[in-house]
Write an enzyme that holds these catalytic residues in place. Structure first.
Site, short mmCIF file in Angstrom:
data_model
loop_
_atom_site.label_atom_id
_atom_site.label_comp_id
_atom_site.label_asym_id
_atom_site.label_seq_id
_atom_site.Cartn_x
_atom_site.Cartn_y
_atom_site.Cartn_z
N ARG A 108 -3.32 -0.64 5.54
CA ARG A 108 -3.87 -1.72 4.70
C ARG A 108 -2.92 -2.88 4.50
O ARG A 108 -3.30 -4.04 4.71
CB ARG A 108 -4.31 -1.16 3.34
CG ARG A 108 -5.46 -0.18 3.44
CD ARG A 108 -5.74 0.49 2.12
NE ARG A 108 -4.62 1.39 1.77
CZ ARG A 108 -4.52 2.04 0.62
NH1 ARG A 108 -5.45 1.87 -0.31
NH2 ARG A 108 -3.51 2.86 0.38
N CYS B 132 0.88 -1.17 0.00
CA CYS B 132 0.00 0.00 0.00
C CYS B 132 0.92 1.22 0.00
O CYS B 132 2.07 1.13 -0.43
CB CYS B 132 -0.99 -0.03 1.17
SG CYS B 132 -0.28 0.25 2.80
N ASP C 103 -7.68 3.88 1.07
CA ASP C 103 -6.91 4.15 2.27
C ASP C 103 -7.79 4.73 3.37
O ASP C 103 -8.40 5.78 3.19
CB ASP C 103 -5.78 5.13 1.93
CG ASP C 103 -4.70 5.20 2.99
OD1 ASP C 103 -4.91 4.65 4.10
OD2 ASP C 103 -3.66 5.80 2.71
#
Length: 146
Positions: free
Chosen positions: A15, A9, A117
């Site tokens: 994440r 990420c 996100d």
């Protein structure tokens, strides 16, 4: 045969560490290693507190996690690279163009779903991201034979 899976990420604090921990747990009976890295990593930081809290509420620990920056070597060592957003595919390929063919969305099996996100968006966003990551991880684990 996949031996090393990399999850990517941006900051490597929300994440990708969540996906790393869930996928490692789902593949615990295999010899597949799962790691994560960030495109703009918050190097050396632990998981974002809300992300860690949601993970812990689901029975997983992230105490030993520290963020790291993606490098060409990390991509080279990986047999499969799973990213959160379509733009991340392009960014990984800028770092390691030869990786084409082994970079996929984590949400590939959910109609190429992107996982946005949740950083700085409150706990509800982290709960939502965790649910999407968990569903995607389950699909990958099934396809990897576990």
């Amino acid at each position: 045969m996949f031996r090393n899976i990399l999850v990517v990420c941006v900051g490597n604090i929300c994440r990708s560490p969540t996906a790393e921990i869930l996928l490692r747990n789902a593949l615990a009976s295999s010899t597949i290693a799962v790691t994560s890295a960030g495109l703009g990593a918050r190097v050396g930081e632990s998981m974002e507190p809300a992300a860690r809290q949601v993970l812990e509420e689901h029975g997983h620990s992230a105490q030993a996690f520290t963020a790291r920056q993606i490098t060409p070597d990390i991509v080279n060592e990986s047999d499969l690279v799973l990213v959160m957003e379509k733009e991340h595919v392009n960014q990984v390929l800028k770092i390691a163009s030869h990786a084409r063919g082994k970079v996929f969305l984590l949400g590939k099996w959910q109609s190429d779903r992107e996982i946005q996100d949740p950083y700085r968006q409150g706990k509800a966003a982290f709960i939502h991201a965790h649910a999407l990551i968990e569903a995607a991880v389950c699909s990958w684990a099934q396809r990897l034979g576990h």
